[in-house]
Every structure is written in structure tokens, then in C-alpha cells.
Motif scaffolding. Structure first.
Motif, PDB file in Angstrom:
ATOM      1  N   PRO A 196     -51.860 -97.387 -37.653  1.00 31.94           N
ATOM      2  CA  PRO A 196     -53.185 -97.213 -38.022  1.00 31.94           C
ATOM      3  C   PRO A 196     -53.729 -95.961 -38.620  1.00 31.94           C
ATOM      4  N   PHE A 197     -52.880 -95.113 -39.032  1.00 26.87           N
ATOM      5  CA  PHE A 197     -53.293 -93.755 -39.479  1.00 26.87           C
ATOM      6  C   PHE A 197     -54.189 -94.001 -40.690  1.00 26.87           C
ATOM      7  N   SER A 198     -55.132 -93.159 -40.802  1.00 21.23           N
ATOM      8  CA  SER A 198     -56.020 -93.082 -42.015  1.00 21.23           C
ATOM      9  C   SER A 198     -55.621 -92.068 -42.928  1.00 21.23           C
ATOM     10  N   ILE A 199     -55.159 -92.293 -44.160  1.00 19.66           N
ATOM     11  CA  ILE A 199     -54.957 -91.253 -45.009  1.00 19.66           C
ATOM     12  C   ILE A 199     -56.110 -90.544 -45.494  1.00 19.66           C
ATOM     13  N   ALA A 200     -57.463 -91.199 -45.755  1.00 14.17           N
ATOM     14  CA  ALA A 200     -58.499 -90.458 -46.094  1.00 14.17           C
ATOM     15  C   ALA A 200     -59.088 -89.651 -44.878  1.00 14.17           C
ATOM     16  N   ARG A 201     -58.876 -89.999 -43.867  1.00 14.72           N
ATOM     17  CA  ARG A 201     -59.520 -88.782 -42.663  1.00 14.72           C
ATOM     18  C   ARG A 201     -58.377 -87.912 -42.540  1.00 14.72           C
ATOM     19  N   LEU A 202     -57.147 -88.310 -42.574  1.00 15.23           N
ATOM     20  CA  LEU A 202     -56.251 -86.809 -42.381  1.00 15.23           C
ATOM     21  C   LEU A 202     -56.446 -85.929 -43.537  1.00 15.23           C
ATOM     22  N   ARG A 203     -56.503 -86.425 -44.599  1.00 16.01           N
ATOM     23  CA  ARG A 203     -56.757 -85.716 -45.780  1.00 16.01           C
ATOM     24  C   ARG A 203     -57.746 -84.592 -45.605  1.00 16.01           C
ATOM     25  N   HIS A 204     -58.944 -85.098 -44.904  1.00 12.70           N
ATOM     26  CA  HIS A 204     -60.096 -84.102 -44.656  1.00 12.70           C
ATOM     27  C   HIS A 204     -59.879 -83.409 -43.315  1.00 12.70           C
ATOM     28  N   ASP A 205     -58.870 -83.501 -42.610  1.00 14.55           N
ATOM     29  CA  ASP A 205     -58.724 -82.834 -41.260  1.00 14.55           C
ATOM     30  C   ASP A 205     -58.305 -81.560 -41.736  1.00 14.55           C
ATOM     31  N   ARG A 206     -58.797 -80.452 -41.270  1.00 17.54           N
ATOM     32  CA  ARG A 206     -58.236 -78.951 -41.511  1.00 17.54           C
ATOM     33  C   ARG A 206     -56.997 -78.796 -40.988  1.00 17.54           C
ATOM     34  N   ARG A 207     -56.709 -79.516 -39.752  1.00 21.04           N
ATOM     35  CA  ARG A 207     -55.345 -79.467 -39.109  1.00 21.04           C
ATOM     36  C   ARG A 207     -54.105 -79.900 -40.011  1.00 21.04           C
ATOM     37  N   VAL A 208     -54.540 -80.978 -40.969  1.00 20.32           N
ATOM     38  CA  VAL A 208     -53.417 -81.559 -41.863  1.00 20.32           C
ATOM     39  C   VAL A 208     -53.627 -81.390 -43.244  1.00 20.32           C
ATOM     40  N   GLY A 209     -54.734 -81.846 -43.816  1.00 13.83           N
ATOM     41  CA  GLY A 209     -55.064 -81.549 -45.269  1.00 13.83           C
ATOM     42  C   GLY A 209     -54.194 -82.245 -46.238  1.00 13.83           C
ATOM     43  N   GLY A 210     -54.110 -82.329 -47.588  1.00 19.64           N
ATOM     44  CA  GLY A 210     -53.386 -82.876 -48.398  1.00 19.64           C
ATOM     45  C   GLY A 210     -51.958 -82.476 -48.331  1.00 19.64           C
ATOM     46  N   ASP A 211     -51.807 -81.078 -47.979  1.00 17.33           N
ATOM     47  CA  ASP A 211     -50.273 -80.635 -47.917  1.00 17.33           C
ATOM     48  C   ASP A 211     -49.770 -81.022 -46.922  1.00 17.33           C
ATOM     49  N   GLY A 212     -50.476 -81.382 -45.639  1.00 18.15           N
ATOM     50  CA  GLY A 212     -49.728 -81.671 -44.326  1.00 18.15           C
ATOM     51  C   GLY A 212     -49.585 -82.956 -44.037  1.00 18.15           C
ATOM     52  N   ILE A 213     -50.132 -83.996 -44.961  1.00 21.30           N
ATOM     53  CA  ILE A 213     -49.867 -85.229 -44.641  1.00 21.30           C
ATOM     54  C   ILE A 213     -48.577 -85.925 -44.718  1.00 21.30           C
ATOM     55  N   GLN A 214     -47.858 -85.343 -45.411  1.00 15.44           N
ATOM     56  CA  GLN A 214     -46.154 -85.692 -45.390  1.00 15.44           C
ATOM     57  C   GLN A 214     -45.603 -85.712 -44.201  1.00 15.44           C
ATOM     58  N   SER A 215     -45.649 -84.341 -43.500  1.00 12.15           N
ATOM     59  CA  SER A 215     -44.999 -84.038 -42.468  1.00 12.15           C
ATOM     60  C   SER A 215     -45.621 -84.675 -41.131  1.00 12.15           C
ATOM     61  N   PHE A 216     -46.957 -84.903 -41.210  1.00  8.08           N
ATOM     62  CA  PHE A 216     -47.680 -85.689 -40.181  1.00  8.08           C
ATOM     63  C   PHE A 216     -46.978 -87.078 -40.204  1.00  8.08           C
ATOM     64  N   ILE A 217     -46.995 -87.897 -41.359  1.00  4.56           N
ATOM     65  CA  ILE A 217     -46.574 -89.188 -41.174  1.00  4.56           C
ATOM     66  C   ILE A 217     -45.052 -89.174 -40.781  1.00  4.56           C
ATOM     67  N   ARG A 218     -44.144 -88.365 -41.375  1.00  2.00           N
ATOM     68  CA  ARG A 218     -42.602 -88.243 -40.828  1.00  2.00           C
ATOM     69  C   ARG A 218     -42.547 -88.246 -39.233  1.00  2.00           C
ATOM     70  N   ASP A 219     -43.642 -87.268 -38.604  1.00  4.41           N
ATOM     71  CA  ASP A 219     -43.519 -87.345 -37.262  1.00  4.41           C
ATOM     72  C   ASP A 219     -43.998 -87.999 -36.648  1.00  4.41           C
ATOM     73  N   TYR A 220     -45.067 -88.872 -37.160  1.00  6.90           N
ATOM     74  CA  TYR A 220     -45.583 -90.001 -36.555  1.00  6.90           C
ATOM     75  C   TYR A 220     -44.828 -91.168 -36.601  1.00  6.90           C
ATOM     76  N   ILE A 221     -43.949 -91.523 -37.511  1.00  5.40           N
ATOM     77  CA  ILE A 221     -42.834 -92.483 -37.710  1.00  5.40           C
ATOM     78  C   ILE A 221     -41.889 -92.279 -36.537  1.00  5.40           C
TER      79      ILE A 221
END
Length: 348
Positions: free
Chosen positions: A81-106
Motif C-alpha cells: 500500500p505504499f504511495s509513490i506520490a506521497r513518498l515523493r513529496h516527503d522530505r524524509r524520502v523524496g525522489g532520490d530516496g524512494i528506491q531505498s525506501f521500497i527496498r527496505d519495505y520489501i
């Protein structure tokens, strides 16, 4: 239903649709409201807006639907249920951090739950409308290769999207009013496009047709309302920009304008279900100089049939709160139902 002709096989679709509605079950990985990233995992508590609203509309509808099961043993598919759009606008993640966030989530759900590891994620899916969703899986190879990706940027020419495994999510601008009605005789323009010149295809279109008296190809700000231009045109051009997808197909359908698709390698939304040739025309980009000849070659009877079918299919490209039968939500659910695993795994 009186629109069987717009489906690839209307009888099979209706029979399967009823079965899906009765039996299809989805398990959603749970997240508490006090989770630091609850805003990305849980449905939005407001009405979605903008070009990428389809992602939020789908999640909001799914989480409140009868398709949800709290018993993973009964699930046909598992929703990430992760939201790519909301993660993209989260300053803790952002566009550059999404890949690592998804890897850690899985990594986290595969450790905490047994369901991902049983199939390598093949019975899991996620939804994303922003094009960054495709590159977000760069550090989670199993998601990209195995999981079902329901995305707006559905180009089978580029890596990251696998036709038949993945599916195209319609990019729809949110609207609450009923679609307008206007007769063909009131549509004085042959074809219309307006948008930024952000691709060679759009650049070529404007170069050939910007000064034409029948094909209106605009860039920059319009002097007239966008809706009036769509309502006043027989054909509306969906032209590839940065990606193959834009909201223009849904715009065209909403305003009763026959879509002309100038986006090579676009895996069109609901292509498994709808007969796109019955309500739209695909033109390869190399034929942009021949566009007027192609459109003038369509007879009055052929146009009448195309436009009649546009009015039949546009309900499939609308979001409702709550959803209604055969709208965009239920059509996406049907695409998922077609992709459910044929192999029932052990429930151990």
C-alpha cells in the motif's frame, strides 16, 4: 448493458466481472495510524486532486471495498500500500530516496510475513500514477520482475514495465459533474491539441500543424477555456510527452471527443477488456504529416460510430466516491482479477 460492441468479448467480460465481484479477495499489509509513514501507507482523508489522483482514488476505494479480507489465507492477491506520490513529496524520502525506501519495505514484510517469499512477490501488486513509480523499483528487483505493477506510465518499449504481467492505470483528472453533452454539428474544429512541447513527438506535431485552419495544435497558455476546445473539436489529440501517458485520453472521453493516440508503444488502459479501435484512432508518430489526410478519410458513418462508442466507454474512465459498477475502480479490479495467480500456494 448496451455497449457490448466496445469490449473485446462482452459476454465473457460480464460473466467474469460477476464472478470477480463475488469472490475476489485482497489482503492489504496493515499499518497503524501512528506509523511514521502512515500518510504514505493509509488512504488519504481528503478528495484526491491533480494529474496523479488516480493512485489515491484507487487506494481509497479499495480499502473501503468488499474485496478486502483480513484473512491472508483467503487472499487472491496482496496489496503493497505504499504511495509513490506521497513518498515523493516527503522530505524524509523524496525522489532520490524512494528506491531505498521500497527496498527496505520489501525486506521488512518478507521478514515479518511469509506471503512474499512463497512466490517471490508474484501474487503482490502496487499502484502508482507518477512516472517515478517505474524507477522506484530499481533496488527491489523482485518487485520489478515479479510483482504486478499497476501504473500510468505503461510503455512496453521501456524497461520496467512488462505487458500482460503489469497493467495500465488510466490517468484521470478528478471531476464530480456529469459529462457534458454536445452534438457533432456543434464541433467545428477537426482536431485539437494543447500542451507543453516536452517531446520530439509534440515538437513535430506543432511544427506541421500550428498554423493550420482545421487542426489546432497549441503550445503554451490557451486564450480560451480548455474544456471549450475539447467540446468544439471532433477529434482530440493524445500526444506523447515525457511519458506515453497523460490525462488527455480521459479528458477527450469525458467531453465526448474521439481520441487520436500519437504515442507509440503505449499499453493502453484496459487493453485486455476494451476494443480501442471501436472508439479511438491510433496514428504512428511518423505519420504526423499525414494527420489531416487520415482524419478527412474517416467517413461520417465511421465517425458517428466512433463517437457513439466514446459515449459508451467514458464511464470506465471516471472515479466515483464511492465507486459504481464498471467505473475506473472496478475496471482496474478486473485487470487485477485477470492477473491473479493460477497456483494456490500453501497457507502454512
Amino acid at each position: 448493458m448496451n455497449d457490448i460492441d466496445v469490449f473485446r468479448d462482452g459476454d465473457i467480460f460480464l460473466e467474469d466481472y460477476q464472478q470477480m465481484n463475488r469472490s475476489f479477495k485482497i489482503y492489504v499489509y496493515p499499518h497503524r495510524r501512528d506509523d511514521p509513514f502512515a500518510h504514505a501507507f493509509l488512504p488519504v482523508d481528503f478528495e484526491p486532486g491533480g494529474n496523479y489522483a488516480s493512485e489515491s482514488y484507487f487506494k481509497k476505494a479499495l480499502m473501503n471495498s468488499h474485496f478486502i479480507t483480513e484473512d491472508p489465507r483467503k487472499a487472491d492477491l496482496f496489496f503493497l500500500p505504499f504511495s509513490i506520490a506521497r513518498l515523493r513529496h516527503d522530505r524524509r524520502v523524496g525522489g532520490d530516496g524512494i528506491q531505498s525506501f521500497i527496498r527496505d519495505y520489501i525486506s521488512n514484510i518478507s521478514t515479518k510475513y511469509p506471503y512474499w517469499n512463497r512466490t517471490g512477490g508474484a501474487d503482490h501488486f502496487y499502484v502508482a500514477c507518477h512516472s517515478i513509480g517505474r524507477s522506484a523499483m530499481a533496488k527491489a528487483e523482485e518487485v520489478k520482475l515479479n510483482a504486478i505493477q499497476i501504473v500510468c506510465s505503461s510503455s512496453y518499449f521501456l524497461p520496467g514495465y512488462v505487458a500482460h504481467k503489469d497493467a495500465s492505470l488510466p490517468q484521470v483528472w478528478p471531476r464530480t459533474d456529469d459529462p457534458p453533452t454536445i452534438t457533432t454539428s456543434e464541433r467545428k474544429k477537426l482536431a485539437f491539441f494543447a500542451g507543453a512541447i516536452n517531446s520530439p513527438v509534440r515538437e513535430k506535431l506543432v511544427k506541421f500543424w500550428r498554423n493550420d485552419s482545421e487542426i489546432y495544435a497549441h503550445f503554451g497558455r490557451l486564450k480560451t477555456p480548455y474544456a471549450d476546445e475539447l467540446l468544439g473539436s471532433k477529434f482530440c489529440l493524445h500526444v506523447k510527452g515525457f511519458e506515453v501517458n497523460t490525462a488527455r485520453i480521459a479528458d477527450s472521453l469525458y467531453y465526448g471527443c474521439v481520441p487520436i493516440i500519437l504515442a507509440n508503444y503505449y499499453d493502453l488502459p484496459f487493453a485486455d477488456i476494451l476494443n480501442w479501435k471501436s472508439f479511438s484512432i491510433a496514428v504512428v508518430t511518423v505519420d504526423i504529416p499525414l494527420l489531416k489526410k487520415i482524419l478527412r478519410g474517416i467517413t461520417s458513418d465511421e465517425y458517428s460510430s466512433l463517437r457513439s462508442n466514446v459515449l459508451k466507454v467514458r464511464k470506465h474512465f471516471q472515479w466515483h466516491v464511492p465507486p459504481i459498477d464498471f467505473d475506473a475502480f472496478f475496471m482496474v479490479m478486473y485487470e487485477l482479477w485477470l492477473r491473479r495467480s493460477c497456483i494456490r500456494m500453501s497457507n502454512d
